[in-house]
Design a protein around this motif. Structure first.
Motif, PDB file in Angstrom:
ATOM      1  N   TYR A 279      10.923 -39.746  37.817  1.00 62.35           N
ATOM      2  CA  TYR A 279      11.062 -38.298  37.613  1.00 62.35           C
ATOM      3  C   TYR A 279      11.330 -37.688  38.978  1.00 62.35           C
ATOM      4  CZ  TYR A 279      10.125 -33.686  35.650  1.00 62.35           C
ATOM      5  OH  TYR A 279      10.255 -32.390  35.218  1.00 62.35           O
TER       6      TYR A 279
ATOM      7  N   ALA B 280       3.620 -26.388  31.109  1.00 62.48           N
ATOM      8  CA  ALA B 280       4.072 -27.749  31.391  1.00 62.48           C
ATOM      9  C   ALA B 280       5.567 -27.941  31.631  1.00 62.48           C
ATOM     10  CB  ALA B 280       3.626 -28.678  30.275  1.00 62.48           C
ATOM     11  N   ALA B 281       6.427 -27.061  31.104  1.00 63.41           N
ATOM     12  CA  ALA B 281       7.874 -27.318  31.225  1.00 63.41           C
ATOM     13  C   ALA B 281       8.325 -27.171  32.679  1.00 63.41           C
ATOM     14  CB  ALA B 281       8.655 -26.334  30.348  1.00 63.41           C
ATOM     15  N   PRO B 282       9.219 -28.026  33.157  1.00 63.01           N
ATOM     16  CA  PRO B 282       9.951 -29.077  32.427  1.00 63.01           C
ATOM     17  C   PRO B 282       9.225 -30.423  32.311  1.00 63.01           C
ATOM     18  CG  PRO B 282      10.801 -28.874  34.655  1.00 63.01           C
ATOM     19  CD  PRO B 282       9.741 -27.829  34.534  1.00 63.01           C
ATOM     20  N   GLY B 283       8.029 -30.554  32.889  1.00 61.62           N
ATOM     21  CA  GLY B 283       7.280 -31.787  32.631  1.00 61.62           C
ATOM     22  C   GLY B 283       6.888 -32.595  33.856  1.00 61.62           C
ATOM     23  N   GLY B 284       7.112 -32.048  35.054  1.00 62.08           N
ATOM     24  CA  GLY B 284       6.768 -32.790  36.275  1.00 62.08           C
ATOM     25  C   GLY B 284       5.296 -33.156  36.331  1.00 62.08           C
ATOM     26  N   LYS B 285       4.428 -32.154  36.154  1.00 63.13           N
ATOM     27  CA  LYS B 285       2.984 -32.434  36.250  1.00 63.13           C
ATOM     28  C   LYS B 285       2.535 -33.277  35.050  1.00 63.13           C
ATOM     29  CE  LYS B 285       2.389 -29.272  39.655  1.00 63.13           C
ATOM     30  NZ  LYS B 285       3.750 -28.747  39.618  1.00 63.13           N
TER      31      LYS B 285
ATOM     32  N   VAL C  80       4.729 -22.269  26.658  1.00 62.37           N
ATOM     33  CA  VAL C  80       4.742 -21.090  25.785  1.00 62.37           C
ATOM     34  C   VAL C  80       6.169 -20.643  25.465  1.00 62.37           C
ATOM     35  CG1 VAL C  80       4.480 -19.445  27.705  1.00 62.37           C
ATOM     36  CG2 VAL C  80       3.768 -18.773  25.431  1.00 62.37           C
ATOM     37  N   ILE C  81       7.103 -20.836  26.401  1.00 60.65           N
ATOM     38  CA  ILE C  81       8.457 -20.321  26.179  1.00 60.65           C
ATOM     39  C   ILE C  81       9.267 -21.326  25.357  1.00 60.65           C
ATOM     40  CG2 ILE C  81      10.595 -19.552  27.328  1.00 60.65           C
ATOM     41  CD1 ILE C  81       8.804 -18.391  29.511  1.00 60.65           C
TER      42      ILE C  81
ATOM     43  N   PRO D 276      -1.311 -19.220  25.703  1.00 61.78           N
ATOM     44  CA  PRO D 276      -2.645 -19.654  26.138  1.00 61.78           C
ATOM     45  C   PRO D 276      -3.767 -19.146  25.224  1.00 61.78           C
ATOM     46  CG  PRO D 276      -1.348 -18.995  28.039  1.00 61.78           C
ATOM     47  CD  PRO D 276      -0.498 -18.719  26.843  1.00 61.78           C
TER      48      PRO D 276
ATOM     49  N   ASP E  47      -0.637 -24.852  35.998  1.00 59.02           N
ATOM     50  CA  ASP E  47       0.371 -24.755  37.062  1.00 59.02           C
ATOM     51  C   ASP E  47       1.095 -23.441  36.764  1.00 59.02           C
ATOM     52  OD1 ASP E  47       1.954 -25.589  39.208  1.00 59.02           O
ATOM     53  OD2 ASP E  47       3.422 -26.542  37.894  1.00 59.02           O
ATOM     54  N   ALA E  48       0.523 -22.379  37.295  1.00 58.47           N
ATOM     55  CA  ALA E  48       0.824 -21.041  36.774  1.00 58.47           C
ATOM     56  C   ALA E  48       2.229 -20.543  37.106  1.00 58.47           C
ATOM     57  CB  ALA E  48      -0.207 -20.069  37.342  1.00 58.47           C
TER      58      ALA E  48
ATOM     59  N   ILE F 236      -4.045 -15.593  31.832  1.00 60.09           N
ATOM     60  CA  ILE F 236      -3.875 -16.989  31.382  1.00 60.09           C
ATOM     61  C   ILE F 236      -5.215 -17.729  31.529  1.00 60.09           C
ATOM     62  CG2 ILE F 236      -2.800 -19.206  32.005  1.00 60.09           C
ATOM     63  CD1 ILE F 236      -0.238 -17.615  32.716  1.00 60.09           C
TER      64      ILE F 236
HETATM   65  N1  SAM Z   1       4.148 -27.584  35.446  1.00 56.84           N
HETATM   66  C1  SAM Z   1       5.592 -27.565  35.413  1.00 56.84           C
HETATM   67  C2  SAM Z   1       6.111 -28.812  36.092  1.00 56.84           C
HETATM   68  O1  SAM Z   1       5.411 -29.379  36.924  1.00 56.84           O
HETATM   69  O2  SAM Z   1       7.221 -29.248  35.753  1.00 56.84           O
HETATM   70  C3  SAM Z   1       6.141 -26.310  36.040  1.00 56.84           C
HETATM   71  C4  SAM Z   1       5.557 -25.077  35.436  1.00 56.84           C
HETATM   72  S1  SAM Z   1       6.181 -23.552  36.032  1.00 56.84           S
HETATM   73  C5  SAM Z   1       5.463 -23.416  37.587  1.00 56.84           C
HETATM   74  C6  SAM Z   1       5.276 -22.410  35.074  1.00 56.84           C
HETATM   75  C7  SAM Z   1       5.499 -22.479  33.585  1.00 56.84           C
HETATM   76  O3  SAM Z   1       4.691 -21.461  32.963  1.00 56.84           O
HETATM   77  C8  SAM Z   1       6.908 -22.231  33.145  1.00 56.84           C
HETATM   78  O4  SAM Z   1       7.357 -23.290  32.342  1.00 56.84           O
HETATM   79  C9  SAM Z   1       6.836 -20.939  32.339  1.00 56.84           C
HETATM   80  O5  SAM Z   1       7.702 -20.926  31.245  1.00 56.84           O
HETATM   81  C10 SAM Z   1       5.384 -20.910  31.869  1.00 56.84           C
HETATM   82  N2  SAM Z   1       4.874 -19.546  31.582  1.00 56.84           N
HETATM   83  C11 SAM Z   1       5.500 -18.370  31.785  1.00 56.84           C
HETATM   84  N3  SAM Z   1       4.712 -17.360  31.366  1.00 56.84           N
HETATM   85  C12 SAM Z   1       3.596 -17.908  30.881  1.00 56.84           C
HETATM   86  C13 SAM Z   1       2.406 -17.387  30.288  1.00 56.84           C
HETATM   87  N4  SAM Z   1       2.230 -16.077  30.126  1.00 56.84           N
HETATM   88  N5  SAM Z   1       1.462 -18.249  29.880  1.00 56.84           N
HETATM   89  C14 SAM Z   1       1.624 -19.575  30.058  1.00 56.84           C
HETATM   90  N6  SAM Z   1       2.713 -20.129  30.627  1.00 56.84           N
HETATM   91  C15 SAM Z   1       3.682 -19.309  31.028  1.00 56.84           C
END
Ligand code: SAM
Length: 464
Positions: free
Chosen positions: A90, A120-125, A144-145, A171, A187-188, A221
Protein backbone atom coordinates in the motif's frame (compact mmCIF):
# COMPACT_ATOMS: atom_id res chain seq x y z
CA UNK A 1 5.09 27.58 -2.09
CA UNK A 2 3.55 30.40 -0.08
CA UNK A 3 2.80 29.14 3.43
CA UNK A 4 -0.15 30.89 5.13
CA UNK A 5 1.35 33.55 7.40
CA UNK A 6 -1.45 33.05 9.95
CA UNK A 7 -0.46 29.39 10.24
CA UNK A 8 3.22 30.23 10.71
CA UNK A 9 2.51 32.80 13.40
CA UNK A 10 0.10 30.42 15.19
CA UNK A 11 2.91 27.86 15.44
CA UNK A 12 5.57 30.19 16.85
CA UNK A 13 5.48 28.82 20.39
CA UNK A 14 4.53 25.25 19.57
CA UNK A 15 7.05 22.70 20.78
CA UNK A 16 9.38 21.50 18.06
CA UNK A 17 8.41 24.20 15.54
CA UNK A 18 11.43 25.75 13.84
CA UNK A 19 10.26 28.50 11.47
CA UNK A 20 13.35 28.68 9.23
CA UNK A 21 13.77 24.92 8.83
CA UNK A 22 10.01 24.46 8.35
CA UNK A 23 9.84 27.09 5.60
CA UNK A 24 12.97 25.75 3.95
CA UNK A 25 11.70 22.18 3.76
CA UNK A 26 8.47 23.44 2.21
CA UNK A 27 10.39 25.41 -0.42
CA UNK A 28 12.76 22.54 -1.22
CA UNK A 29 10.26 20.73 -3.46
CA UNK A 30 11.48 17.47 -1.91
CA UNK A 31 8.92 14.65 -2.02
CA UNK A 32 8.99 11.38 -0.08
CA UNK A 33 7.44 8.22 -1.42
CA UNK A 34 6.84 5.28 0.88
CA UNK A 35 5.06 1.96 0.75
CA UNK A 36 4.04 -0.63 3.31
CA UNK A 37 4.29 -4.28 2.37
CA UNK A 38 1.41 -6.71 2.80
CA UNK A 39 3.02 -9.43 4.90
CA UNK A 40 0.03 -11.76 4.50
CA UNK A 41 0.37 -11.81 0.74
CA UNK A 42 3.93 -11.27 -0.26
CA UNK A 43 6.13 -14.39 -0.30
CA UNK A 44 9.37 -13.88 1.66
CA UNK A 45 11.47 -14.24 -1.45
CA UNK A 46 9.61 -11.38 -3.06
CA UNK A 47 9.93 -9.17 0.02
CA UNK A 48 13.70 -9.32 -0.24
CA UNK A 49 13.63 -8.69 -3.95
CA UNK A 50 10.88 -6.17 -4.34
CA UNK A 51 13.31 -3.59 -5.65
CA UNK A 52 14.47 -5.85 -8.43
CA UNK A 53 11.00 -6.98 -9.40
CA UNK A 54 8.61 -4.11 -8.97
CA UNK A 55 10.80 -1.06 -8.74
CA UNK A 56 13.66 -1.13 -11.17
CA UNK A 57 16.28 1.53 -10.50
CA UNK A 58 14.62 2.54 -7.24
CA UNK A 59 16.46 2.06 -3.95
CA UNK A 60 14.46 1.14 -0.87
CA UNK A 61 15.25 1.92 2.76
CA UNK A 62 13.22 1.15 5.91
CA UNK A 63 10.89 3.62 7.60
CA UNK A 64 12.46 3.65 11.09
CA UNK A 65 9.21 3.32 13.12
CA UNK A 66 7.56 0.71 10.92
CA UNK A 67 8.14 -3.05 10.50
CA UNK A 68 7.03 -3.20 6.90
CA UNK A 69 7.32 0.35 5.63
CA UNK A 70 9.94 1.42 3.10
CA UNK A 71 10.96 4.68 1.47
CA UNK A 72 11.50 4.57 -2.27
CA UNK A 73 14.26 6.75 -3.70
CA UNK A 74 11.97 7.77 -6.61
CA UNK A 75 8.25 7.50 -7.32
CA UNK A 76 7.64 4.67 -9.76
CA UNK A 77 4.45 4.35 -11.76
CA UNK A 78 2.40 2.25 -9.36
CA UNK A 79 -0.37 1.94 -11.94
CA UNK A 80 1.98 0.01 -14.20
CA UNK A 81 3.01 -2.40 -11.47
CA UNK A 82 0.78 -5.52 -11.36
CA UNK A 83 1.90 -6.20 -7.77
CA UNK A 84 0.27 -2.93 -6.70
CA UNK A 85 -3.06 -4.09 -8.17
CA UNK A 86 -2.67 -7.47 -6.48
CA UNK A 87 -2.39 -5.83 -3.04
CA UNK A 88 1.29 -6.65 -2.43
CA UNK A 89 1.80 -3.24 -0.84
CA UNK A 90 0.00 0.00 0.00
CA UNK A 91 1.41 3.41 -0.85
CA UNK A 92 1.32 5.21 2.49
CA UNK A 93 2.83 8.37 3.87
CA UNK A 94 5.64 7.43 6.30
CA UNK A 95 4.62 9.48 9.37
CA UNK A 96 1.18 7.76 9.42
CA UNK A 97 2.90 4.42 9.79
CA UNK A 98 3.71 5.43 13.38
CA UNK A 99 0.21 4.22 14.22
CA UNK A 100 1.90 0.80 14.45
CA UNK A 101 4.01 1.94 17.42
CA UNK A 102 1.06 3.68 19.05
CA UNK A 103 -0.95 0.45 18.89
CA UNK A 104 1.88 -1.88 19.89
CA UNK A 105 2.71 0.24 22.91
CA UNK A 106 -0.91 0.64 24.06
CA UNK A 107 -2.52 -2.77 23.54
CA UNK A 108 -1.66 -6.48 23.60
CA UNK A 109 -2.20 -7.15 19.90
CA UNK A 110 -1.94 -10.94 20.31
CA UNK A 111 -5.40 -10.93 21.94
CA UNK A 112 -8.67 -11.22 20.01
CA UNK A 113 -9.67 -7.56 19.65
CA UNK A 114 -12.53 -5.62 18.15
CA UNK A 115 -11.12 -2.57 16.45
CA UNK A 116 -12.87 0.35 14.78
CA UNK A 117 -11.14 2.57 12.24
CA UNK A 118 -13.76 5.31 12.19
CA UNK A 119 -12.52 7.64 9.43
CA UNK A 120 -11.05 4.99 7.20
CA UNK A 121 -11.15 5.93 3.48
CA UNK A 122 -9.10 5.33 1.41
CA UNK A 123 -7.78 2.63 3.76
CA UNK A 124 -4.15 3.40 4.66
CA UNK A 125 -4.61 3.06 8.42
CA UNK A 126 -7.08 0.17 8.04
CA UNK A 127 -4.67 -1.96 6.01
CA UNK A 128 -1.94 -1.18 8.57
CA UNK A 129 -4.20 -2.08 11.52
CA UNK A 130 -5.29 -5.30 9.80
CA UNK A 131 -1.66 -6.39 9.40
CA UNK A 132 -1.05 -5.90 13.11
CA UNK A 133 -4.09 -7.76 14.43
CA UNK A 134 -4.30 -11.43 15.34
CA UNK A 135 -6.35 -13.68 13.06
CA UNK A 136 -9.01 -13.89 15.79
CA UNK A 137 -9.57 -10.14 15.79
CA UNK A 138 -12.14 -8.06 13.93
CA UNK A 139 -11.57 -4.76 12.17
CA UNK A 140 -14.54 -2.54 11.37
CA UNK A 141 -13.40 -0.07 8.77
CA UNK A 142 -15.89 2.80 8.51
CA UNK A 143 -16.27 5.75 6.18
CA UNK A 144 -19.14 8.21 6.50
CA UNK A 145 -18.92 9.69 2.99
CA UNK A 146 -20.70 7.37 0.59
CA UNK A 147 -18.59 8.23 -2.46
CA UNK A 148 -15.41 7.33 -0.56
CA UNK A 149 -16.58 3.93 0.66
CA UNK A 150 -16.02 2.37 -2.77
CA UNK A 151 -12.28 3.04 -2.76
CA UNK A 152 -12.08 1.87 0.85
CA UNK A 153 -13.82 -1.41 -0.02
CA UNK A 154 -11.55 -1.83 -3.05
CA UNK A 155 -8.38 -1.35 -1.01
CA UNK A 156 -9.62 -3.71 1.71
CA UNK A 157 -10.46 -6.30 -0.95
CA UNK A 158 -6.97 -6.00 -2.45
CA UNK A 159 -5.44 -6.39 1.01
CA UNK A 160 -7.11 -9.81 0.98
CA UNK A 161 -8.11 -10.39 4.61
CA UNK A 162 -11.34 -12.00 5.77
CA UNK A 163 -11.65 -10.41 9.23
CA UNK A 164 -12.66 -6.92 8.05
CA UNK A 165 -16.15 -5.41 7.82
CA UNK A 166 -16.50 -2.18 5.85
CA UNK A 167 -19.33 0.09 7.02
CA UNK A 168 -20.78 3.39 5.81
CA UNK A 169 -22.06 5.19 8.90
CA UNK A 170 -22.05 8.47 10.71
CA UNK A 171 -20.04 8.37 13.98
CA UNK A 172 -23.30 8.93 15.93
CA UNK A 173 -24.66 5.59 14.61
CA UNK A 174 -22.03 3.77 16.66
CA UNK A 175 -23.90 4.73 19.85
CA UNK A 176 -25.98 1.67 19.03
CA UNK A 177 -22.93 -0.44 19.94
CA UNK A 178 -22.10 0.71 23.48
CA UNK A 179 -18.82 -0.55 24.94
CA UNK A 180 -18.26 -2.74 21.86
CA UNK A 181 -14.73 -1.91 20.72
CA UNK A 182 -11.35 -2.58 22.37
CA UNK A 183 -9.65 -0.02 20.16
CA UNK A 184 -11.00 2.98 18.26
CA UNK A 185 -8.81 4.84 15.78
CA UNK A 186 -10.00 8.32 14.82
CA UNK A 187 -7.84 9.64 11.98
CA UNK A 188 -9.88 12.79 11.92
CA UNK A 189 -10.84 14.99 8.97
CA UNK A 190 -8.68 18.09 9.48
CA UNK A 191 -7.40 21.31 7.91
CA UNK A 192 -4.57 19.32 6.28
CA UNK A 193 -1.57 21.63 6.77
CA UNK A 194 0.64 18.58 7.32
CA UNK A 195 0.23 17.62 3.67
CA UNK A 196 1.11 20.97 2.08
CA UNK A 197 4.25 19.49 0.50
CA UNK A 198 2.19 16.82 -1.25
CA UNK A 199 -0.52 19.24 -2.30
CA UNK A 200 0.85 22.81 -2.48
CA UNK A 201 -2.49 24.14 -3.77
CA UNK A 202 -4.03 23.28 -0.39
CA UNK A 203 -2.15 26.29 1.06
CA UNK A 204 -4.61 28.54 -0.78
CA UNK A 205 -7.59 26.88 0.89
CA UNK A 206 -6.15 26.96 4.41
CA UNK A 207 -7.78 29.42 6.83
CA UNK A 208 -7.97 29.91 10.56
CA UNK A 209 -11.73 29.70 10.23
CA UNK A 210 -11.47 26.25 8.68
CA UNK A 211 -9.21 25.15 11.55
CA UNK A 212 -11.95 26.25 13.97
CA UNK A 213 -14.61 24.36 12.01
CA UNK A 214 -12.45 21.23 11.93
CA UNK A 215 -11.90 21.49 15.66
CA UNK A 216 -15.66 21.62 16.30
CA UNK A 217 -16.20 18.63 13.99
CA UNK A 218 -13.42 16.65 15.69
CA UNK A 219 -14.99 17.25 19.11
CA UNK A 220 -18.36 16.06 17.87
CA UNK A 221 -16.87 12.95 16.24
CA UNK A 222 -15.13 12.01 19.50
CA UNK A 223 -18.20 12.68 21.65
CA UNK A 224 -20.28 10.52 19.30
CA UNK A 225 -17.87 7.61 19.16
CA UNK A 226 -16.52 7.30 22.69
CA UNK A 227 -19.58 5.49 24.15
CA UNK A 228 -18.75 2.55 21.89
CA UNK A 229 -15.28 2.16 23.44
CA UNK A 230 -15.01 -0.56 26.08
CA UNK A 231 -13.84 0.12 29.61
CA UNK A 232 -10.04 -0.29 29.49
CA UNK A 233 -10.18 0.24 25.73
CA UNK A 234 -7.78 2.45 23.78
CA UNK A 235 -8.51 5.51 21.65
CA UNK A 236 -5.96 6.62 19.09
CA UNK A 237 -6.54 10.12 17.73
CA UNK A 238 -4.56 11.55 14.83
CA UNK A 239 -4.58 14.40 12.32
CA UNK A 240 -2.38 15.69 9.54
CA UNK A 241 -2.66 19.25 10.86
CA UNK A 242 -0.06 21.30 12.74
CA UNK A 243 -2.68 23.48 14.44
CA UNK A 244 -2.85 22.99 18.19
CA UNK A 245 -6.62 23.60 18.03
CA UNK A 246 -6.94 20.27 16.20
CA UNK A 247 -4.24 18.44 18.17
CA UNK A 248 -3.31 19.25 21.78
CA UNK A 249 -6.55 21.21 22.39
CA UNK A 250 -8.54 18.14 21.30
CA UNK A 251 -6.43 16.00 23.64
CA UNK A 252 -7.35 18.43 26.44
CA UNK A 253 -11.02 18.15 25.53
CA UNK A 254 -10.85 14.33 25.51
CA UNK A 255 -9.34 14.33 29.00
CA UNK A 256 -11.71 16.96 30.39
CA UNK A 257 -15.00 15.77 28.99
CA UNK A 258 -14.56 12.02 28.78
CA UNK A 259 -13.33 9.36 31.21
CA UNK A 260 -9.99 8.82 29.49
CA UNK A 261 -6.37 9.07 30.58
CA UNK A 262 -3.29 9.78 28.53
CA UNK A 263 -0.88 7.08 27.33
CA UNK A 264 2.76 8.02 27.04
CA UNK A 265 4.65 6.33 24.21
CA UNK A 266 8.36 5.70 24.23
CA UNK A 267 10.33 7.15 21.35
CA UNK A 268 13.77 6.45 19.98
CA UNK A 269 15.83 9.61 19.92
CA UNK A 270 16.90 9.07 16.32
CA UNK A 271 13.27 9.15 15.14
CA UNK A 272 13.16 12.92 15.83
CA UNK A 273 9.48 12.78 16.73
CA UNK A 274 8.51 15.59 19.11
CA UNK A 275 6.60 14.72 22.28
CA UNK A 276 4.19 17.44 23.40
CA UNK A 277 1.92 17.84 26.39
CA UNK A 278 -1.48 19.48 26.16
CA UNK A 279 -1.77 22.78 28.04
CA UNK A 280 -4.45 21.90 30.62
CA UNK A 281 -4.39 18.13 30.99
CA UNK A 282 -0.74 17.37 30.16
CA UNK A 283 -1.98 14.71 27.74
CA UNK A 284 0.91 13.37 25.66
CA UNK A 285 0.93 13.80 21.92
CA UNK A 286 3.47 13.18 19.15
CA UNK A 287 4.30 15.65 16.41
CA UNK A 288 5.98 14.93 13.11
CA UNK A 289 7.69 17.86 11.38
CA UNK A 290 9.04 17.29 7.84
CA UNK A 291 12.15 19.36 8.53
CA UNK A 292 13.12 16.94 11.32
CA UNK A 293 12.27 13.52 9.89
CA UNK A 294 11.45 11.83 6.61
CA UNK A 295 7.68 12.16 6.60
CA UNK A 296 4.87 14.70 6.40
CA UNK A 297 3.16 16.67 9.18
CA UNK A 298 1.26 14.43 11.58
CA UNK A 299 -0.04 14.40 15.16
CA UNK A 300 -1.02 11.32 17.14
CA UNK A 301 -2.11 10.71 20.72
CA UNK A 302 -3.26 7.60 22.61
CA UNK A 303 -5.73 7.39 25.50
CA UNK A 304 -7.16 4.70 27.73
CA UNK A 305 -10.81 4.63 28.78
CA UNK A 306 -11.09 4.35 32.56
CA UNK A 307 -14.76 3.63 33.13
CA UNK A 308 -17.49 2.46 30.88
CA UNK A 309 -19.61 5.60 31.13
CA UNK A 310 -23.33 5.41 30.43
CA UNK A 311 -24.32 2.16 28.85
CA UNK A 312 -27.24 2.69 26.54
CA UNK A 313 -29.39 -0.43 26.21
CA UNK A 314 -28.89 -2.12 22.88
CA UNK A 315 -31.57 -2.56 20.25
CA UNK A 316 -32.96 -5.99 19.77
CA UNK A 317 -30.64 -7.75 17.40
CA UNK A 318 -31.99 -8.43 13.97
CA UNK A 319 -31.32 -11.95 12.88
CA UNK A 320 -29.30 -12.09 9.69
CA UNK A 321 -31.75 -12.89 6.93
CA UNK A 322 -30.02 -15.35 4.68
CA UNK A 323 -31.04 -18.01 2.29
CA UNK A 324 -29.92 -21.39 3.47
CA UNK A 325 -27.19 -23.16 1.57
CA UNK A 326 -27.73 -26.83 0.90
CA UNK A 327 -25.15 -29.35 2.24
CA UNK A 328 -24.09 -29.95 -1.36
CA UNK A 329 -23.54 -26.21 -1.95
CA UNK A 330 -21.51 -25.95 1.25
CA UNK A 331 -19.35 -28.86 0.21
CA UNK A 332 -18.77 -27.19 -3.19
CA UNK A 333 -17.76 -23.92 -1.55
CA UNK A 334 -15.41 -25.60 0.88
CA UNK A 335 -13.31 -27.06 -1.91
CA UNK A 336 -12.16 -23.52 -2.77
CA UNK A 337 -10.80 -22.73 0.69
CA UNK A 338 -7.53 -23.44 2.49
CA UNK A 339 -9.12 -23.97 5.92
CA UNK A 340 -12.84 -24.37 5.14
CA UNK A 341 -13.85 -25.31 8.68
CA UNK A 342 -12.69 -21.93 9.99
CA UNK A 343 -15.52 -20.15 8.15
CA UNK A 344 -19.27 -19.75 8.15
CA UNK A 345 -21.13 -18.90 4.98
CA UNK A 346 -23.91 -16.48 4.24
CA UNK A 347 -25.91 -16.63 1.05
CA UNK A 348 -27.18 -13.16 0.39
CA UNK A 349 -28.83 -11.95 -2.75
CA UNK A 350 -27.43 -14.96 -4.59
CA UNK A 351 -23.89 -14.30 -3.40
CA UNK A 352 -22.00 -16.42 -0.94
CA UNK A 353 -19.86 -14.66 1.65
CA UNK A 354 -17.26 -16.37 3.86
CA UNK A 355 -16.59 -14.95 7.33
CA UNK A 356 -14.30 -16.36 10.03
CA UNK A 357 -16.49 -18.64 12.19
CA UNK A 358 -15.57 -16.89 15.45
CA UNK A 359 -16.96 -13.57 14.12
CA UNK A 360 -20.53 -14.80 13.63
CA UNK A 361 -21.91 -13.06 16.75
CA UNK A 362 -20.01 -9.86 16.03
CA UNK A 363 -21.40 -9.76 12.52
CA UNK A 364 -24.92 -10.14 13.91
CA UNK A 365 -24.33 -7.23 16.32
CA UNK A 366 -22.88 -5.02 13.63
CA UNK A 367 -25.64 -5.87 11.17
CA UNK A 368 -28.25 -4.84 13.68
CA UNK A 369 -26.61 -1.43 14.19
CA UNK A 370 -24.81 -0.35 11.02
CA UNK A 371 -24.93 -0.29 7.24
CA UNK A 372 -22.49 -2.89 5.97
CA UNK A 373 -20.85 -2.29 2.62
CA UNK A 374 -18.69 -5.38 2.65
CA UNK A 375 -17.99 -8.21 5.10
CA UNK A 376 -15.46 -11.02 4.96
CA UNK A 377 -14.73 -12.43 1.52
CA UNK A 378 -17.28 -12.60 -1.28
CA UNK A 379 -16.86 -16.09 -2.71
CA UNK A 380 -19.20 -15.92 -5.68
CA UNK A 381 -22.52 -17.23 -6.94
CA UNK A 382 -23.67 -20.82 -6.91
CA UNK A 383 -25.34 -21.98 -10.08
CA UNK A 384 -26.37 -25.62 -10.38
CA UNK A 385 -23.97 -26.63 -7.61
CA UNK A 386 -21.03 -24.83 -9.20
CA UNK A 387 -19.33 -21.76 -7.83
CA UNK A 388 -18.85 -18.86 -10.20
CA UNK A 389 -15.96 -17.31 -8.26
CA UNK A 390 -15.99 -13.64 -7.27
CA UNK A 391 -12.99 -11.37 -7.78
CA UNK A 392 -12.61 -10.97 -4.01
CA UNK A 393 -11.94 -14.67 -3.63
CA UNK A 394 -8.96 -14.56 -6.00
CA UNK A 395 -7.45 -11.63 -4.08
CA UNK A 396 -8.06 -13.15 -0.67
CA UNK A 397 -5.58 -15.05 1.43
CA UNK A 398 -8.18 -17.73 2.28
CA UNK A 399 -8.27 -19.38 -1.15
CA UNK A 400 -6.93 -22.92 -1.54
CA UNK A 401 -3.46 -23.06 -3.06
CA UNK A 402 -4.53 -25.91 -5.32
CA UNK A 403 -7.01 -23.77 -7.27
CA UNK A 404 -5.65 -23.71 -10.84
CA UNK A 405 -3.51 -20.72 -11.67
CA UNK A 406 -1.63 -19.44 -14.69
CA UNK A 407 1.60 -17.49 -14.29
CA UNK A 408 2.10 -14.59 -16.64
CA UNK A 409 4.78 -12.01 -17.36
CA UNK A 410 4.40 -8.31 -16.64
CA UNK A 411 3.17 -7.36 -20.11
CA UNK A 412 0.40 -9.99 -20.04
CA UNK A 413 -0.49 -9.06 -16.46
CA UNK A 414 -0.93 -5.42 -17.49
CA UNK A 415 -2.98 -6.42 -20.50
CA UNK A 416 -5.19 -8.44 -18.15
CA UNK A 417 -5.51 -5.48 -15.76
CA UNK A 418 -6.64 -3.31 -18.69
CA UNK A 419 -9.27 -5.97 -19.29
CA UNK A 420 -7.79 -6.57 -22.70
CA UNK A 421 -7.65 -9.76 -24.70
CA UNK A 422 -4.95 -12.14 -23.50
CA UNK A 423 -3.34 -15.20 -25.03
CA UNK A 424 -2.01 -17.97 -22.84
CA UNK A 425 -0.81 -21.51 -23.48
CA UNK A 426 -2.40 -23.65 -20.83
CA UNK A 427 -3.54 -27.24 -20.55
CA UNK A 428 -6.07 -26.26 -17.88
CA UNK A 429 -9.67 -25.65 -18.79
CA UNK A 430 -12.23 -23.61 -16.87
CA UNK A 431 -11.63 -21.15 -14.05
CA UNK A 432 -8.05 -20.18 -13.22
CA UNK A 433 -6.35 -17.40 -11.34
CA UNK A 434 -3.99 -15.22 -13.26
CA UNK A 435 -0.82 -14.74 -11.22
CA UNK A 436 2.24 -12.57 -11.53
CA UNK A 437 5.20 -13.35 -9.23
CA UNK A 438 2.94 -15.71 -7.20
CA UNK A 439 0.40 -12.97 -6.59
CA UNK A 440 -3.16 -13.50 -7.83
CA UNK A 441 -4.60 -10.67 -9.90
CA UNK A 442 -8.03 -12.10 -10.68
CA UNK A 443 -9.93 -14.74 -12.65
CA UNK A 444 -9.80 -15.93 -16.21
CA UNK A 445 -11.85 -18.67 -17.80
CA UNK A 446 -9.99 -20.87 -20.21
CA UNK A 447 -12.21 -22.00 -23.06
CA UNK A 448 -11.18 -24.26 -25.95
CA UNK A 449 -10.70 -21.36 -28.35
CA UNK A 450 -10.22 -18.30 -26.15
CA UNK A 451 -9.58 -16.85 -22.72
CA UNK A 452 -12.28 -14.84 -20.98
CA UNK A 453 -10.98 -11.96 -18.87
CA UNK A 454 -12.97 -11.47 -15.65
CA UNK A 455 -11.06 -8.52 -14.23
CA UNK A 456 -13.68 -6.12 -12.76
CA UNK A 457 -14.57 -3.46 -15.28
CA UNK A 458 -14.66 -0.69 -12.70
CA UNK A 459 -11.11 -1.47 -11.54
CA UNK A 460 -9.45 -1.76 -14.92
CA UNK A 461 -6.38 0.33 -15.79
CA UNK A 462 -7.48 3.00 -18.22
CA UNK A 463 -4.16 4.29 -19.55
CA UNK A 464 -2.33 2.47 -22.31
N1 SAM B 1 -7.60 7.07 7.72
C1 SAM B 1 -7.54 7.31 6.29
C2 SAM B 1 -6.30 6.65 5.74
O1 SAM B 1 -5.35 6.43 6.48
O2 SAM B 1 -6.31 6.30 4.55
C3 SAM B 1 -7.57 8.79 5.99
C4 SAM B 1 -8.74 9.47 6.62
S1 SAM B 1 -8.93 11.18 6.26
C5 SAM B 1 -7.69 11.91 7.20
C6 SAM B 1 -10.38 11.56 7.15
C7 SAM B 1 -11.62 10.83 6.71
O3 SAM B 1 -12.72 11.28 7.53
C8 SAM B 1 -12.03 11.07 5.29
O4 SAM B 1 -12.18 9.86 4.61
C9 SAM B 1 -13.37 11.80 5.39
O5 SAM B 1 -14.27 11.44 4.39
C10 SAM B 1 -13.89 11.36 6.76
N2 SAM B 1 -14.84 12.31 7.37
C11 SAM B 1 -15.20 13.53 6.92
N3 SAM B 1 -16.11 14.07 7.75
C12 SAM B 1 -16.34 13.18 8.72
C13 SAM B 1 -17.20 13.15 9.86
N4 SAM B 1 -17.99 14.18 10.16
N5 SAM B 1 -17.19 12.05 10.63
C14 SAM B 1 -16.38 11.02 10.35
N6 SAM B 1 -15.54 10.99 9.29
C15 SAM B 1 -15.52 12.05 8.49
Amino acid sequence: MELPSALISSLTNVKGFNKEAFEKVHQSGEQNTSIRINIHKLPDALKADLTGIAFEDVAISPVPWSSNGYYLSARPSFTSDPLFHGGAYYVQEASSMFLEEALKQSVDLTQPLKVLDLCAAPGGKSTLIQSLLSATSLLVSNEVIKSRVMILAENITKWGSSNVIVTNNDPADFKRLPGFFDIIVVDAPCSGSGLFRKDPKATEEWSGQNVEQCCVRQQKILADILPSLKEGGVLIYSTCSYSTEEDEAIADMVMKEHPLSTIRLSLKEEWNIVETTAADSNAFGYRFYPDQLKGEGFYIAAFKKNIAGDIIPQNNKKKIRTEVLTPKEISVIKTWLKNPDDFFFINQQEEVIAMPAHLENDLTDIRSALYIKKAGVKMGTIIRNELIPAHELALSSIIHHRIPSVKVDKATALQYLRRGEIKIDSHNKGWAMLTHHHLALGWIKILPNRINNYYPKEWRILNK
